[in-house]
Write a protein that holds these residues in place. Structure first.
Motif, PDB file in Angstrom:
ATOM      1  N   ASP A 237      41.728  20.980 -25.642  1.00  0.00           N
ATOM      2  CA  ASP A 237      40.496  21.098 -26.500  1.00  0.00           C
ATOM      3  C   ASP A 237      40.237  21.188 -27.488  1.00  0.00           C
ATOM      4  OD1 ASP A 237      41.129  23.879 -26.022  1.00  0.00           O
ATOM      5  OD2 ASP A 237      39.862  24.467 -24.687  1.00  0.00           O
ATOM      6  N   ASP A 238      41.712  21.084 -28.371  1.00  0.00           N
ATOM      7  CA  ASP A 238      41.380  21.744 -29.079  1.00  0.00           C
ATOM      8  C   ASP A 238      42.292  20.507 -30.155  1.00  0.00           C
ATOM      9  OD1 ASP A 238      43.841  21.590 -28.742  1.00  0.00           O
ATOM     10  OD2 ASP A 238      44.967  23.637 -29.234  1.00  0.00           O
ATOM     11  N   ALA A 239      41.668  19.562 -30.226  1.00  0.00           N
ATOM     12  CA  ALA A 239      42.474  18.215 -30.423  1.00  0.00           C
ATOM     13  C   ALA A 239      42.201  17.664 -31.709  1.00  0.00           C
ATOM     14  CB  ALA A 239      42.459  17.067 -29.643  1.00  0.00           C
ATOM     15  N   THR A 240      42.518  16.786 -32.601  1.00  0.00           N
ATOM     16  CA  THR A 240      41.879  16.310 -33.657  1.00  0.00           C
ATOM     17  C   THR A 240      42.334  15.115 -32.893  1.00  0.00           C
ATOM     18  OG1 THR A 240      42.853  18.151 -35.138  1.00  0.00           O
ATOM     19  CG2 THR A 240      42.795  16.415 -36.238  1.00  0.00           C
ATOM     20  N   ILE A 241      41.366  14.133 -33.478  1.00  0.00           N
ATOM     21  CA  ILE A 241      40.950  12.695 -32.896  1.00  0.00           C
ATOM     22  C   ILE A 241      40.865  11.624 -34.253  1.00  0.00           C
ATOM     23  CG2 ILE A 241      40.390  11.235 -31.483  1.00  0.00           C
ATOM     24  CD1 ILE A 241      39.229  13.355 -29.849  1.00  0.00           C
ATOM     25  N   SER A 242      41.667  10.634 -34.176  1.00  0.00           N
ATOM     26  CA  SER A 242      41.217  10.025 -35.661  1.00  0.00           C
ATOM     27  C   SER A 242      40.142   9.211 -36.153  1.00  0.00           C
ATOM     28  CB  SER A 242      42.320   9.324 -35.978  1.00  0.00           C
ATOM     29  OG  SER A 242      43.367   8.493 -35.282  1.00  0.00           O
ATOM     30  N   ARG A 243      39.712   8.487 -36.382  1.00  0.00           N
ATOM     31  CA  ARG A 243      38.980   7.251 -36.481  1.00  0.00           C
ATOM     32  C   ARG A 243      39.256   6.284 -35.166  1.00  0.00           C
ATOM     33  NH1 ARG A 243      34.955   4.262 -41.130  1.00  0.00           N
ATOM     34  NH2 ARG A 243      34.238   3.095 -39.355  1.00  0.00           N
ATOM     35  N   GLY A 244      41.256   5.803 -35.368  1.00  0.00           N
ATOM     36  CA  GLY A 244      41.929   4.452 -34.656  1.00  0.00           C
ATOM     37  C   GLY A 244      42.086   4.974 -33.863  1.00  0.00           C
ATOM     38  N   GLU A 245      42.004   6.106 -33.083  1.00  0.00           N
ATOM     39  CA  GLU A 245      42.089   6.414 -31.186  1.00  0.00           C
ATOM     40  C   GLU A 245      41.200   6.665 -30.707  1.00  0.00           C
ATOM     41  OE1 GLU A 245      45.140  10.387 -30.927  1.00  0.00           O
ATOM     42  OE2 GLU A 245      44.037  10.567 -33.270  1.00  0.00           O
ATOM     43  N   LEU A 246      39.805   6.411 -31.196  1.00  0.00           N
ATOM     44  CA  LEU A 246      38.830   6.026 -31.075  1.00  0.00           C
ATOM     45  C   LEU A 246      39.167   4.860 -30.089  1.00  0.00           C
ATOM     46  CD1 LEU A 246      35.244   7.864 -33.405  1.00  0.00           C
ATOM     47  CD2 LEU A 246      36.881   8.507 -30.700  1.00  0.00           C
ATOM     48  N   TYR A 247      39.315   3.727 -31.153  1.00  0.00           N
ATOM     49  CA  TYR A 247      39.048   2.480 -31.119  1.00  0.00           C
ATOM     50  C   TYR A 247      39.857   2.538 -29.573  1.00  0.00           C
ATOM     51  CZ  TYR A 247      36.890   1.225 -35.150  1.00  0.00           C
ATOM     52  OH  TYR A 247      36.129   1.475 -36.576  1.00  0.00           O
ATOM     53  N   THR A 248      40.945   2.612 -29.564  1.00  0.00           N
ATOM     54  CA  THR A 248      42.350   2.415 -28.732  1.00  0.00           C
ATOM     55  C   THR A 248      41.827   3.188 -27.648  1.00  0.00           C
ATOM     56  OG1 THR A 248      43.826   3.162 -30.297  1.00  0.00           O
ATOM     57  CG2 THR A 248      43.814   1.459 -30.364  1.00  0.00           C
ATOM     58  N   ALA A 249      40.677   4.094 -27.396  1.00  0.00           N
ATOM     59  CA  ALA A 249      41.175   4.505 -26.795  1.00  0.00           C
ATOM     60  C   ALA A 249      40.628   4.205 -24.865  1.00  0.00           C
ATOM     61  CB  ALA A 249      40.021   5.673 -26.572  1.00  0.00           C
ATOM     62  N   ASP A 250      41.449   5.137 -24.067  1.00  0.00           N
ATOM     63  CA  ASP A 250      41.665   4.317 -22.516  1.00  0.00           C
ATOM     64  C   ASP A 250      39.227   4.628 -22.389  1.00  0.00           C
ATOM     65  OD1 ASP A 250      43.944   3.376 -22.360  1.00  0.00           O
ATOM     66  OD2 ASP A 250      44.212   5.578 -21.438  1.00  0.00           O
ATOM     67  N   GLU A 251      39.305   5.403 -22.055  1.00  0.00           N
ATOM     68  CA  GLU A 251      37.548   5.849 -22.008  1.00  0.00           C
ATOM     69  C   GLU A 251      36.787   7.065 -23.011  1.00  0.00           C
ATOM     70  OE1 GLU A 251      36.709   7.066 -18.358  1.00  0.00           O
ATOM     71  OE2 GLU A 251      38.582   6.280 -17.285  1.00  0.00           O
ATOM     72  N   LEU A 252      35.506   6.546 -23.526  1.00  0.00           N
ATOM     73  CA  LEU A 252      34.913   8.219 -24.450  1.00  0.00           C
ATOM     74  C   LEU A 252      33.944   8.273 -23.906  1.00  0.00           C
ATOM     75  CD1 LEU A 252      35.279   5.829 -28.145  1.00  0.00           C
ATOM     76  CD2 LEU A 252      36.862   8.031 -26.960  1.00  0.00           C
ATOM     77  N   PHE A 253      33.692   9.545 -24.023  1.00  0.00           N
ATOM     78  CA  PHE A 253      32.209   9.963 -23.224  1.00  0.00           C
ATOM     79  C   PHE A 253      31.500  11.441 -24.773  1.00  0.00           C
ATOM     80  CE2 PHE A 253      34.787  12.058 -20.988  1.00  0.00           C
ATOM     81  CZ  PHE A 253      34.057  13.245 -20.442  1.00  0.00           C
ATOM     82  N   PHE A 254      30.500  11.466 -24.342  1.00  0.00           N
ATOM     83  CA  PHE A 254      29.986  12.332 -25.347  1.00  0.00           C
ATOM     84  C   PHE A 254      29.092  13.797 -23.917  1.00  0.00           C
ATOM     85  CE2 PHE A 254      28.174   9.404 -28.466  1.00  0.00           C
ATOM     86  CZ  PHE A 254      28.100   8.991 -29.320  1.00  0.00           C
ATOM     87  N   THR A 255      28.980  14.189 -24.250  1.00  0.00           N
ATOM     88  CA  THR A 255      28.279  16.080 -24.217  1.00  0.00           C
ATOM     89  C   THR A 255      27.250  16.076 -24.341  1.00  0.00           C
ATOM     90  OG1 THR A 255      30.175  17.492 -24.638  1.00  0.00           O
ATOM     91  CG2 THR A 255      30.926  16.022 -22.541  1.00  0.00           C
ATOM     92  N   GLY A 256      25.871  16.907 -23.449  1.00  0.00           N
ATOM     93  CA  GLY A 256      25.356  16.867 -24.007  1.00  0.00           C
ATOM     94  C   GLY A 256      24.515  17.758 -23.341  1.00  0.00           C
ATOM     95  N   THR A 257      23.647  18.961 -23.481  1.00  0.00           N
ATOM     96  CA  THR A 257      22.078  19.186 -22.942  1.00  0.00           C
ATOM     97  C   THR A 257      21.389  18.555 -22.663  1.00  0.00           C
ATOM     98  OG1 THR A 257      22.604  22.058 -23.351  1.00  0.00           O
ATOM     99  CG2 THR A 257      20.394  21.089 -22.875  1.00  0.00           C
TER     100      THR A 257
END
Ligand code: PMP
Length: 304
Positions: A237-257
């Motif tokens: 829960d304290d990650a630094t995520i680079s733009r490139g890591e987004l492109y190669t992620a297995d999955e991504l999701f948003f959270t919000g109310t």
């Protein structure tokens, strides 16, 4: 959006929707000196219940403290007003928008003499990015607008004025044919969405940008971290995520109310995973909706 809304609670009274007005010389209108919350009331198995209300109220009062906004009502009074409003509007589930701001007064930058005002509105609000988004995911683009740094404006306060940053990112994304933006911080790493936190899945582990990355300390983020850990996942829960890591992620999701748990299917036209909701995202989203439908764990729900 507000069709059928009859009343708004304002400065201690229930007023007709049309009468919930402020003066054009309101301090917050000129300088963005307001703080607000977005909260959901869910129609649980035990009846309408406000989700993580205590935390939202705490965040509202903490946001206010940053700007010396002395909210002229207690948390308990705002709680009672909100429950009564939901009841009067006859809603089983809704979105709740409390806002506190400097009202009409001298327009000097120091708001000292402007009176604090508070309002609460409730209205029915379905899936923020659409029902299809919850199933299929959203197409996103990296915004050319960076998130302001927490050294410039506190990012842990939910301040009306600072949402121009989100508005710019959102306008740009929609203008370019995307459904949502992803905003990088001053350092060029991932901050969050305009109104959502971001999670990444890689090799079966879950990552979310740390609070030091100039993000809002999202309450859905906290919920998902806890649920995912309970499900046995390792959550960073304290990650630094680079733009490139987004492109190669297995999955991504948003959270919000508002966005709840919304899968991201593309970033800058790059397919994430199989270009649809990923399996771990699906599991977490299913668990999240189970929680809000059942109203369990009880400590997260305040019944109306
Ligand atoms: N980041 C921003 C900028 C937001 O506006 C929101 C919505 N409040 C979030 C994250 C998610 O926070 P929460 O889960 O508390 O709604």
């Amino acid at each position: 959006m507000f069709e059928g809304v009859e009343e708004i609670w304002m400065d201690g009274e229930f007023v007709d929707f049309e009468d919930a007005q402020v003066h054009v010389l309101t301090h917050a209108l000129h300088y963005g000196t307001g703080v607000f919350e977005g909260v959901r009331c869910y129609d649980t198995a035990e009846g309408p219940a406000i989700f993580r209300w205590e935390e939202h109220l705490d965040r509202l009062f903490n946001s206010a403290e940053v700007y010396d906004i002395d909210i002229p009502f207690s948390k308990r009074e705002l709680d009672e007003a909100t429950r009564e409003l939901i009841d009067r509007e006859g809603l089983q589930s809704c979105y709740i928008r409390p806002i506190a701001f400097y009202g009409y007064g001298p327009l000097g930058l120091n708001p000292g003499k402007s009176p604090e005002q508070v309002a609460i509105a409730v209205w029915p609000w379905g899936a923020y990015l659409g029902e299809e988004a919850l199933e299929e995911g959203v197409d996103t683009a990296i915004s050319s607008w960076r998130k302001y740094a927490s050294s410039q404006i506190p990012t842990n306060a939910k301040t009306t004025g600072t949402y121009v940053n989100s508005v710019l990112a959102s306008l740009e994304a929609k203008g370019n044919g995307y459904e949502e933006a992803i905003v990088l911080n001053k350092e060029g790493n991932v901050a969050e969405g305009p109104g959502e936190n971001l999670f990444l899945v890689r090799d079966g582990e879950i990552y979310t940008t740390g609070l030091a990355e100039s993000i809002l300390d999202g309450i859905t983020r906290r919920t998902v971290i806890e649920l995912a850990r309970d499900m046995g996942y390792t959550v960073h829960d304290d990650a630094t995520i680079s733009r490139g890591e987004l492109y190669t992620a297995d999955e991504l999701f948003f959270t919000g109310t508002a966005a709840e748990v919304t899968p991201i299917r593309t970033v800058d036209d790059n397919e994430i995973g199989k270009g649809t909701k990923g399996p771990i995202t699906d599991e977490i989203q299913t668990r999240f909706f189970e929680v809000v439908e059942e109203g369990e764990p009880e400590r997260w729900f305040d019944y109306v």
